[in-house]
Enzyme design. Structure first.
Site, PDB file in Angstrom:
ATOM      1  N   TYR B 301      28.854  32.087  35.621  1.00 12.36           N
ATOM      2  CA  TYR B 301      30.226  32.830  35.751  1.00 12.36           C
ATOM      3  C   TYR B 301      31.115  32.197  37.069  1.00 12.36           C
ATOM      4  CZ  TYR B 301      34.337  35.647  34.724  1.00 12.36           C
ATOM      5  OH  TYR B 301      35.655  36.270  34.640  1.00 12.36           O
ATOM      6  N   TYR B 351      39.687  28.165  32.750  1.00 14.22           N
ATOM      7  CA  TYR B 351      39.391  29.614  32.816  1.00 14.22           C
ATOM      8  C   TYR B 351      39.327  30.516  31.595  1.00 14.22           C
ATOM      9  CZ  TYR B 351      39.400  34.437  35.100  1.00 14.22           C
ATOM     10  OH  TYR B 351      39.309  35.688  35.562  1.00 14.22           O
TER      11      TYR B 351
END
Lengths: 137, 399
Positions: B301, B351
């Site tokens: 992440y 994103y």
């Protein structure tokens, strides 16, 4: 007229914390059973689940853990550059605030700072905001 | 954690489900819009359902399945009811959350016999909707530290990760130039990925010359804000062979959350979330029967570059404090020892809040990605860590 600031998060325990700031007392909850301090304010001790606590006056001193300087303005009340810090209070809890009477270039790891008060206003009303500055000015 | 892990129950779940289909929207061309210019924030072109629906259709096509084969559904950033209504589905089970959480939950539901084939679908029109992650419009999403310090002018996830990196600098002497190797590497990967939003290489000088946002983090340490959707089809392993693509197995997973004193930022600044990392590592590697040395492709992440330092150290790819030197000299680039975020990640591809990493790892294990392909990739790991809410998935090639 007090200085307008971004809105506080309010609940019955936060209300109590902020009401002490009106008389410039920096008090955190300390568990009556096991003695652990907590922040942010809340109903229960995370160590022993007791709901008995005392609003305990803090020494108002801590050591710098980290800081960051905003170069982009997120709040009209805090135009860039705006520096914020995280301290480890002498009593144990970590506390985020901003530094006064010291620039970011003079901050260092472990530096001791002490409590200052500055005024604040939001839709919940007037209060005093705890901030931190050098031990000697 | 006082209780011990029940490896006897967890062990048999290894390779019990497979990823059989993945679908994504056209991140790059959607971002650039007509004439090749980036679409402005708030210039609404899509809603999240449009993007999610497109990704779902593509994932089903990729798998060679149709929507009537789906009997379980996990949606993210969407209403489950509205999504089901839009797609004409009456699932037997539904869940939701981030990508890793959804994969773990789908694995559990399938192994419980509640369903056989789960569609995981995410859509986020965050650029169209001008979503804010700092300032007065920020919301918590269950994370109090995101908004609690607003009276002092401290909000934004970026500032909280800036505090983390500043602490890392102070403790270990990590430099901003060392951190810069991460966005530079991910951008290099994005330039090999035609679907990535960012297509222009950056050098370490470009990185260092870019403006600070929340110092010590600069522009290129921050993820993109773009529109997109991702869908993943998870199917019971014995049924996976019927699909169009070779199955990619879910071989291990782990989950651990480090939330005590989270709003005080204690786990962030005093531990870099390593307690959660170590707990997840103790689950995911033994379950998959591998060690960090066996990982061919890694993804973490990466809403901010510094996530990679924390996860590499916490999962044992290097020692604590040595992340800065570790990410130098091409080690995390394709062709290096541990290629990381090979799609360009959330810094340079898209994103998608953890979702775009999963299709990339699946495709790396399927093979055939051209210059972006990690040669001989057989074991891939995803690490999820959002403010200490840590999970990991290990994928392997099916037999």
């Amino acid at each position: 007229m007090a200085t307008p600031r971004p809105i506080r998060s309010m609940d019955p325990y936060a209300e109590q914390f902020w009401s002490y700031t009106q008389i410039k007392e920096f008090r955190l909850q300390k568990c009556s059973e096991c003695g652990k301090f907590r922040w942010p304010p809340g109903p229960t001790c995370d160590r022993c689940l007791s709901d008995e606590f005392e609003w305990t006056l803090m020494a108002g001193r801590g050591k710098i853990l980290s800081w960051t300087t905003f170069h982009r303005s997120y709040f009209p009340e805090y135009p860039a550059p705006h520096t914020t810090i995280v301290l480890e209070l002498d009593e144990g809890p970590l506390f985020a605030a901003y530094p006064v009477k010291i620039g970011p270039e003079d901050l260092s790891e472990g530096m001791e700072l002490s409590l200052r008060w500055t005024d604040g206003l939001d839709e919940f009303g007037d209060y005093n905001l705890p901030v931190f500055g050098p031990l000697t000015e | 954690m006082a209780t011990s892990l029940d490896r006897e129950r967890l062990g048999p779940l290894k390779d019990s489900v497979a990823i059989v289909g993945v679908g994504e929207t056209d991140y790059g061309s959607d971002y650039r819009g007509a004439g090749g210019k980036a679409v402005a924030k708030g210039e609404a072109r899509y809603d999240s359902y449009t993007l999610a629906s497109r990704a779902l259709k593509r994932a089903l096509d990729d798998a060679g399945l149709n929507k009537d084969d789906i009997d379980g559904l996990c949606v993210a950033n969407l209403s489950s009811e509205r999504a089901c209504e839009l797609w004409g589905m009456n699932p037997r089970w539904s869940g939701g959350g981030d990508a890793a959480q959804s994969i773990i939950e789908a694995t559990m539901a399938i192994n419980c016999g509640l369903c056989t084939t789960v569609a995981l679908v995410y859509g986020n029109a965050q650029r169209s909707m001008n979503t804010a992650y700092g300032g007065s419009r920020v919301t918590g999403g269950g994370i109090t530290s995101y908004f609690y310090y607003a009276p002092w002018g401290l909000t934004s996830q970026g500032a909280l990760y800036a505090l983390l990196f500043q602490r890392h600098k102070l403790l270990y002497g990590t430099t901003e130039e060392q951190l810069g190797a991460i966005p530079v590497a991910f951008r290099k990967h994005a330039c090999m990925n035609p679907n990535a939003v960012m297509q222009k290489p950056i050098t370490i000088d470009d990185y260092l010359n870019a403006r600070y946002i929340a110092e010590p983090l600069r522009l290129f340490d921050y993820c993109l804000i773009n529109d997109g959707g991702v869908a993943i089809i998870v199917r019971r392993a014995d049924m996976a062979k019927d699909c169009r693509q070779p199955p990619i197995m879910v071989s291990g997973f782990g989950w651990s959350e480090e939330n005590v004193d989270a709003t005080q930022l204690r786990p962030r600044l005093k531990d870099f979330y390593h307690t959660a990392h170590r707990d997840v590592a103790a689950q995911v590697y033994p379950m998959a029967g591998v060690t960090p040395q066996d990982i061919d492709v890694f993804a973490t992440y990466d809403s901010f570059s510094v996530h990679l330092l924390a996860s590499l150290e916490g999962f044992g790819f290097c020692k604590e404090g040595e992340g800065g030197p570790f990410v130098q000299e091409g080690r995390i680039e394709i062709g290096g020892d541990l290629p990381c975020n090979t799609s360009g990640g959330m810094l340079s591809e898209s994103y998608m809040q953890s979702w775009n990493h999963q299709p990339e790892l699946v495709r790396q294990l399927r093979g055939g990605l051209g210059q972006r392909q990690v040669q001989g990739a057989e074991v891939a790991q995803y690490v999820h860590d959002v403010a200490g809410k840590c999970k990991s998935i290990i994928y392997t090639k099916g037999n």
